[in-house]
Enzyme design. Sequence first.
Site, mmCIF file in Angstrom:
data_model
loop_
_atom_site.group_PDB
_atom_site.id
_atom_site.type_symbol
_atom_site.label_atom_id
_atom_site.label_comp_id
_atom_site.label_asym_id
_atom_site.label_seq_id
_atom_site.Cartn_x
_atom_site.Cartn_y
_atom_site.Cartn_z
ATOM 1 N N GLU A 91 32.785 -6.889 -20.748
ATOM 2 C CA GLU A 91 31.532 -7.167 -20.143
ATOM 3 C C GLU A 91 30.511 -7.725 -21.449
ATOM 4 O OE1 GLU A 91 30.998 -3.237 -17.315
ATOM 5 O OE2 GLU A 91 32.533 -3.471 -19.229
ATOM 6 N N CYS A 104 24.385 -8.125 -25.637
ATOM 7 C CA CYS A 104 25.020 -6.739 -25.861
ATOM 8 C C CYS A 104 26.582 -7.483 -25.534
ATOM 9 C CB CYS A 104 24.871 -5.849 -24.776
ATOM 10 S SG CYS A 104 25.913 -4.464 -25.169
ATOM 11 N N CYS A 111 38.451 1.057 -24.596
ATOM 12 C CA CYS A 111 37.988 1.734 -25.892
ATOM 13 C C CYS A 111 39.025 3.076 -26.130
ATOM 14 C CB CYS A 111 36.639 2.312 -25.828
ATOM 15 S SG CYS A 111 36.114 2.893 -27.419
ATOM 16 N N CYS A 115 34.986 9.298 -25.647
ATOM 17 C CA CYS A 115 33.806 9.862 -25.700
ATOM 18 C C CYS A 115 33.657 10.476 -24.236
ATOM 19 C CB CYS A 115 32.584 9.171 -25.957
ATOM 20 S SG CYS A 115 32.609 8.420 -27.651
ATOM 21 N N CYS A 118 31.295 8.171 -21.372
ATOM 22 C CA CYS A 118 31.091 6.958 -21.642
ATOM 23 C C CYS A 118 32.430 6.076 -20.880
ATOM 24 C CB CYS A 118 31.526 6.175 -23.015
ATOM 25 S SG CYS A 118 31.465 4.520 -23.232
ATOM 26 N N CYS A 335 27.793 0.936 -20.292
ATOM 27 C CA CYS A 335 29.061 0.374 -20.727
ATOM 28 C C CYS A 335 30.148 0.668 -19.864
ATOM 29 C CB CYS A 335 29.452 1.152 -21.916
ATOM 30 S SG CYS A 335 27.833 1.179 -23.183
HETATM 31 N N1 SAH Z 1 31.631 2.122 -29.803
HETATM 32 C C1 SAH Z 1 30.361 2.144 -30.416
HETATM 33 C C2 SAH Z 1 29.863 0.872 -29.560
HETATM 34 C C3 SAH Z 1 29.929 0.890 -27.932
HETATM 35 S S1 SAH Z 1 29.100 1.926 -27.123
HETATM 36 C C4 SAH Z 1 29.448 3.258 -30.272
HETATM 37 O O1 SAH Z 1 30.094 4.250 -29.936
HETATM 38 O O2 SAH Z 1 28.473 3.322 -30.865
HETATM 39 C C5 SAH Z 1 27.302 1.786 -27.428
HETATM 40 C C6 SAH Z 1 26.317 2.744 -26.941
HETATM 41 O O3 SAH Z 1 26.278 3.366 -25.632
HETATM 42 C C7 SAH Z 1 26.715 4.013 -27.693
HETATM 43 O O4 SAH Z 1 25.681 4.671 -28.532
HETATM 44 C C8 SAH Z 1 27.332 4.776 -26.774
HETATM 45 O O5 SAH Z 1 27.193 6.251 -27.004
HETATM 46 C C9 SAH Z 1 26.262 4.477 -25.605
HETATM 47 N N2 SAH Z 1 26.751 4.916 -24.285
HETATM 48 C C10 SAH Z 1 27.958 4.975 -23.918
HETATM 49 N N3 SAH Z 1 28.078 5.525 -22.595
HETATM 50 C C11 SAH Z 1 26.718 5.928 -22.234
HETATM 51 C C12 SAH Z 1 26.098 6.490 -21.203
HETATM 52 N N4 SAH Z 1 26.672 6.773 -19.951
HETATM 53 N N5 SAH Z 1 24.839 6.447 -21.066
HETATM 54 C C13 SAH Z 1 23.964 6.029 -22.092
HETATM 55 N N6 SAH Z 1 24.540 5.686 -23.579
HETATM 56 C C14 SAH Z 1 25.898 5.437 -23.474
#
Ligand code: SAH
Length: 353
Positions: A91, A104, A111, A115, A118, A335
């Site tokens: 995306e 973005c 990934c 997390c 995510c 994401c």
């Molecule tokens: N891996 C990198 C970049 C990709 S994620 C990182 O972790 O920063 C980009 C951002 O989106 C990160 O801050 C991540 O924590 C956030 N993110 C992921 N899932 C999310 C969700 N469900 N709601 C809000 N932010 C989210």
Amino acid sequence: MTELFGLNVTEIGEVLRPFQVPDYRARQIAEWIYRKGATDFSEMMNLPKAMRHKLSMAFTISRPRLASQWVSSDGRTTKYLLAFADGEAVEAVRMRQSYGNSICVSTQAGCAMGCTFCASTLHGVRRNLTVGEMTGEVLFIEEQLRASGEKIDTMVLMGSGEPLMNYDQVLAFLRLLHEPYCLDFGYRNITLSTSGIVSGIERLREEKIPLTLSISLHAPNDEIRSRLMPVNRRYPIREVVAAGRDYANVTKRRVTYEYILIDGVNDSEEQARELAALLRGQMASVNLIPINPVAERHLFRPATEVIQRFEAVLKRHHLAVTIRREMGSDIQAACGQLRNQYKDQHRNFDETP
Ligand code: SAH
């Protein structure tokens, strides 16, 4: 066949060497593929016809294909699902902000970070994206915008993937975008977001390019952070924050800490105070993000008053705080959500070969 798209002008010169074409041709070709969007040598009118023919037998110029596209109801956010030659898709998002167009970009298909909140990581990592694939995401959107007299103003690496787990290609991609024969894109308009890979942050600090670093913190202590982000077991929170502090000191650029607010998990006033103490004395700002709920994970967003209270505590401790304005939640712009949907619809998409 050698892939040209993604190479810088020096590398193009190197792959052209066996063809005995003069050096200045590398620059012309770079301008064709990056500035003028050529995907075929036949378009390169300032190259002799015989040369065009010869090169077309040896090189490919691959760009991602648009697999689907979603536009938010207010028309300000467009999400693109871009597919590559091997069938992987990622995306990329375009957001029309008050200050211009922000995009973005994804750095990996899927990934590996795991997390819990995510969607990008639900099925693990498929592979790193190449320099050309990441550049293809950006140029795809730039060309769409150009058609309506607009351009990309800022870029965040916050799509799927962990940029510092694909370090070399991500850096080569950013350097390529910066080249005058590509987009001449300013480093200051780029934010690299990481889940806190300390070794990568240290390396980035020494690159001497003025990127904005954003660290996904999401918790005020190891106990909560390890629960949300397995990477914290490898790089504990104090090391991450110390790496952020060093980055700011060396680059003189303020680091942003991302903090997703999750109902009942990390949103209490006590936790806000703990966060303030952790970041005390650091040239930092905190970006609070009400979680984009992921149904599979049972994680929800706090009430507005809770968010405001959290913000107030940080401000009282003299931290610069912003609350992220949400865009595109009606088109699953969080994401990985779109990619997962695509995967469900195209059953062969993610099956391990
Ligand atoms: N891996 C990198 C970049 C990709 S994620 C990182 O972790 O920063 C980009 C951002 O989106 C990160 O801050 C991540 O924590 C956030 N993110 C992921 N899932 C999310 C969700 N469900 N709601 C809000 N932010 C989210």
